[in-house]
Design a protein around this motif. Structure first.
Motif, PDB file in Angstrom:
ATOM      1  N   ALA A 158      -9.375   3.187  40.854  1.00 35.23           N
ATOM      2  CA  ALA A 158     -10.434   4.144  40.504  1.00 35.23           C
ATOM      3  C   ALA A 158     -11.581   4.067  41.497  1.00 35.23           C
ATOM      4  O   ALA A 158     -12.124   5.104  41.922  1.00 35.23           O
ATOM      5  CB  ALA A 158     -10.929   3.872  39.086  1.00 35.23           C
ATOM      6  N   CYS A 159     -11.948   2.848  41.901  1.00 37.07           N
ATOM      7  CA  CYS A 159     -13.051   2.690  42.849  1.00 37.07           C
ATOM      8  C   CYS A 159     -12.696   3.263  44.226  1.00 37.07           C
ATOM      9  O   CYS A 159     -13.572   3.751  44.942  1.00 37.07           O
ATOM     10  CB  CYS A 159     -13.434   1.218  42.958  1.00 37.07           C
ATOM     11  N   LYS A 160     -11.435   3.211  44.596  1.00 40.00           N
ATOM     12  CA  LYS A 160     -11.009   3.840  45.850  1.00 40.00           C
ATOM     13  C   LYS A 160     -11.192   5.353  45.771  1.00 40.00           C
ATOM     14  O   LYS A 160     -11.603   6.000  46.736  1.00 40.00           O
ATOM     15  CB  LYS A 160      -9.548   3.495  46.145  1.00 40.00           C
ATOM     16  N   ALA A 161     -10.874   5.931  44.628  1.00 40.21           N
ATOM     17  CA  ALA A 161     -11.010   7.376  44.462  1.00 40.21           C
ATOM     18  C   ALA A 161     -12.471   7.808  44.399  1.00 40.21           C
ATOM     19  O   ALA A 161     -12.831   8.901  44.841  1.00 40.21           O
ATOM     20  CB  ALA A 161     -10.279   7.835  43.202  1.00 40.21           C
ATOM     21  N   LEU A 162     -13.340   6.957  43.862  1.00 39.45           N
ATOM     22  CA  LEU A 162     -14.749   7.319  43.660  1.00 39.45           C
ATOM     23  C   LEU A 162     -15.582   7.212  44.934  1.00 39.45           C
ATOM     24  O   LEU A 162     -16.581   7.916  45.086  1.00 39.45           O
ATOM     25  CB  LEU A 162     -15.361   6.426  42.578  1.00 39.45           C
ATOM     26  N   GLY A 163     -15.206   6.310  45.848  1.00 43.20           N
ATOM     27  CA  GLY A 163     -15.955   6.169  47.096  1.00 43.20           C
ATOM     28  C   GLY A 163     -17.269   5.424  46.900  1.00 43.20           C
ATOM     29  O   GLY A 163     -17.490   4.737  45.899  1.00 43.20           O
ATOM     30  N   GLN A 164     -18.164   5.584  47.871  1.00 46.97           N
ATOM     31  CA  GLN A 164     -19.407   4.813  47.916  1.00 46.97           C
ATOM     32  C   GLN A 164     -20.562   5.465  47.169  1.00 46.97           C
ATOM     33  O   GLN A 164     -21.437   4.779  46.647  1.00 46.97           O
ATOM     34  CB  GLN A 164     -19.824   4.610  49.384  1.00 46.97           C
ATOM     35  N   ASN A 165     -20.590   6.805  47.125  1.00 52.75           N
ATOM     36  CA  ASN A 165     -21.746   7.506  46.569  1.00 52.75           C
ATOM     37  C   ASN A 165     -21.603   7.633  45.050  1.00 52.75           C
ATOM     38  O   ASN A 165     -21.390   8.715  44.506  1.00 52.75           O
ATOM     39  CB  ASN A 165     -21.890   8.883  47.224  1.00 52.75           C
ATOM     40  N   VAL A 166     -21.716   6.501  44.379  1.00 51.88           N
ATOM     41  CA  VAL A 166     -21.436   6.432  42.946  1.00 51.88           C
ATOM     42  C   VAL A 166     -22.344   5.404  42.294  1.00 51.88           C
ATOM     43  O   VAL A 166     -22.786   4.440  42.933  1.00 51.88           O
ATOM     44  CB  VAL A 166     -19.943   6.070  42.714  1.00 51.88           C
ATOM     45  N   ILE A 167     -22.652   5.616  41.017  1.00 52.48           N
ATOM     46  CA  ILE A 167     -23.347   4.633  40.194  1.00 52.48           C
ATOM     47  C   ILE A 167     -22.484   4.397  38.970  1.00 52.48           C
ATOM     48  O   ILE A 167     -22.110   5.340  38.269  1.00 52.48           O
ATOM     49  CB  ILE A 167     -24.746   5.114  39.777  1.00 52.48           C
ATOM     50  N   VAL A 168     -22.148   3.140  38.706  1.00 49.05           N
ATOM     51  CA  VAL A 168     -21.240   2.785  37.614  1.00 49.05           C
ATOM     52  C   VAL A 168     -22.010   2.103  36.489  1.00 49.05           C
ATOM     53  O   VAL A 168     -22.767   1.162  36.726  1.00 49.05           O
ATOM     54  CB  VAL A 168     -20.119   1.850  38.111  1.00 49.05           C
ATOM     55  N   ALA A 169     -21.813   2.584  35.267  1.00 49.09           N
ATOM     56  CA  ALA A 169     -22.287   1.899  34.065  1.00 49.09           C
ATOM     57  C   ALA A 169     -21.071   1.299  33.380  1.00 49.09           C
ATOM     58  O   ALA A 169     -20.136   2.020  33.018  1.00 49.09           O
ATOM     59  CB  ALA A 169     -23.001   2.880  33.129  1.00 49.09           C
ATOM     60  N   ARG A 181     -19.099  -3.518  44.930  1.00 48.00           N
ATOM     61  CA  ARG A 181     -19.709  -3.132  46.200  1.00 48.00           C
ATOM     62  C   ARG A 181     -20.322  -1.745  46.121  1.00 48.00           C
ATOM     63  O   ARG A 181     -20.514  -1.076  47.136  1.00 48.00           O
ATOM     64  CB  ARG A 181     -18.656  -3.212  47.318  1.00 48.00           C
ATOM     65  N   VAL A 182     -20.587  -1.305  44.911  1.00 49.64           N
ATOM     66  CA  VAL A 182     -21.306  -0.058  44.652  1.00 49.64           C
ATOM     67  C   VAL A 182     -22.364  -0.372  43.601  1.00 49.64           C
ATOM     68  O   VAL A 182     -22.281  -1.401  42.910  1.00 49.64           O
ATOM     69  CB  VAL A 182     -20.356   1.060  44.144  1.00 49.64           C
ATOM     70  N   PRO A 183     -23.403   0.493  43.457  1.00 50.98           N
ATOM     71  CA  PRO A 183     -24.399   0.268  42.408  1.00 50.98           C
ATOM     72  C   PRO A 183     -23.724   0.180  41.040  1.00 50.98           C
ATOM     73  O   PRO A 183     -22.924   1.047  40.671  1.00 50.98           O
ATOM     74  CB  PRO A 183     -25.302   1.500  42.521  1.00 50.98           C
ATOM     75  N   SER A 207     -25.677   8.770  30.732  1.00 45.41           N
ATOM     76  CA  SER A 207     -26.446  10.002  30.492  1.00 45.41           C
ATOM     77  C   SER A 207     -27.855   9.874  31.056  1.00 45.41           C
ATOM     78  O   SER A 207     -28.385  10.804  31.685  1.00 45.41           O
ATOM     79  CB  SER A 207     -26.534  10.287  28.985  1.00 45.41           C
ATOM     80  N   GLY A 208     -28.478   8.718  30.844  1.00 48.09           N
ATOM     81  CA  GLY A 208     -29.825   8.496  31.365  1.00 48.09           C
ATOM     82  C   GLY A 208     -29.869   8.467  32.877  1.00 48.09           C
ATOM     83  O   GLY A 208     -30.787   9.030  33.495  1.00 48.09           O
ATOM     84  N   VAL A 209     -28.868   7.828  33.482  1.00 49.00           N
ATOM     85  CA  VAL A 209     -28.795   7.794  34.944  1.00 49.00           C
ATOM     86  C   VAL A 209     -28.624   9.202  35.502  1.00 49.00           C
ATOM     87  O   VAL A 209     -29.310   9.601  36.458  1.00 49.00           O
ATOM     88  CB  VAL A 209     -27.632   6.888  35.404  1.00 49.00           C
ATOM     89  N   GLU A 210     -27.735   9.964  34.889  1.00 46.58           N
ATOM     90  CA  GLU A 210     -27.489  11.342  35.363  1.00 46.58           C
ATOM     91  C   GLU A 210     -28.742  12.199  35.230  1.00 46.58           C
ATOM     92  O   GLU A 210     -29.120  12.951  36.136  1.00 46.58           O
ATOM     93  CB  GLU A 210     -26.331  11.953  34.569  1.00 46.58           C
TER      94      GLU A 210
END
Length: 310
Positions: free
Chosen positions: A37-48, A67-69, A83-86
């Motif tokens: 999943a992280c390979k598909a999402l790439g770097q420009n992502v924020i994960v909760a 290695r991502v936020p 939801s709050g992050v978005e």
């Protein structure tokens, strides 16, 4: 088999945003699913990320595999945090505090943090129409805290809180259909996936992240520890879950069903169940009952997919 989800292998990044060195169990299907999943999402992502197996194995201070936020949240509020992050990103861009850009907001949780404890926050986030992707990594019990049953535990499975014995046949309720619950919110994208079919999983996670509005992907994650199976059988058991119809691979785009894989003939459920100790106590009558239910539910999904294709 007819295939709909296509992902070009040469485009899969070699970069590991979910780094090796975590403490997942040997043969963990969930760790593989998160890695893909992280390979598909790439770097420009924020994960909760909700409390659970992946949070525990990946974030012991002073170490991290992320290695991502990444934000650790409680069991029950992963979708609320996403939801709050978005909302915050939307407002910051509107005010010019940060540049306009596509930042994927992704919530991750297990089946307990999704279908049980976190369902209210997830339902609210989908109803409000937040632009985020929710990934449920389903290993069919509360594995991190001792293999307790969840509402995603399959009928008949033995767990520490639904033990098989003289007076009990194990889990006595049927697995909650979370993809159908998500689809009932009329969100634009719902899908099922399994790391045993890696390119299908990559395609669906990428599509979900790029879909405007809420998206939900339910990922079956084989757990050798909780399922009492050999650690080198995770991929095989995941494939058998699909080939028997126990865990069909499909998408629901704007209410329209589409099968990702449709075997010419489903294999018997015993091919899947005989490899797992959690089912070894089941009688022939109970297995026949499970087979009847699986066949009927798969036929229902296939009927919807055929009707929506016409």
């Amino acid at each position: 088999m007819e295939k709909y989800a296509v992902y070009v292998p040469k485009l899969v990044t070699k970069k590991e945003n979910f780094a090796p060195g975590h403490r997942a169990c040997i043969g963990c299907g969930e760790a593989l699913a998160v890695r893909l999943a992280c390979k598909a999402l790439g770097q420009n992502v924020i994960v909760a990320n909700a409390t659970g197996c992946m949070e525990i194995v990946s974030s012991q201070l002073p170490f991290t595999s992320w290695r991502v936020p990444w934000i650790h949240t409680l069991f029950e509020n992963t979708a609320a945090v996403a939801s709050g992050v978005e909302s915050a990103l939307k407002m910051l861009m509107k005010k010019g505090r940060i540049a306009q850009q596509d930042i994927a907001v992704v919530a991750m949780a297990g089946d307990g943090g999704t279908s049980d404890i976190g369902l209210q926050a997830l339902s609210g986030a989908m109803e409000r129409g937040h632009n985020f992707l929710y990934l449920c990594f389903d290993n069919e019990a509360y594995m991190n805290t001792g293999i307790q049953r969840s509402s995603a535990t399959p009928f008949g499975a033995s767990t520490t809180t639904s033990p098989a014995g003289k007076m009990s046949m194990g889990q006595f309720t049927w697995k909650k259909n979370m993809p159908a619950i998500a689809a009932a919110h009329n969100i634009p994208y719902v899908a099922t996936a399994c790391p045993s079919y890696p390119f299908d999983l990559l395609a669906k996670v990428e599509k979900g992240a790029k879909t405007p509005g809420p998206a939900y992907v339910h990922i079956l994650s084989v757990c050798p520890t909780g399922w009492r199976c050999a650690t080198d059988l995770s991929i095989k058991i995941g494939r058998l879950a699909v080939e028997t119809g126990i865990f069909p691979l499909y998408e629901i785009e704007n209410g329209r069903y589409k099968l990702s894989l449709d075997p010419p003939k489903l294999r018997p459920v015993t091919d899947y169940m005989k490899l797992q100790g959690r089912f070894r106590h089941l009688s022939e009558d109970l297995i026949a009952k499970i087979q009847k239910r699986v066949s009927a539910e798969y036929a229902e999904i296939k009927e919807k997919a055929v009707a929506d294709k016409e």
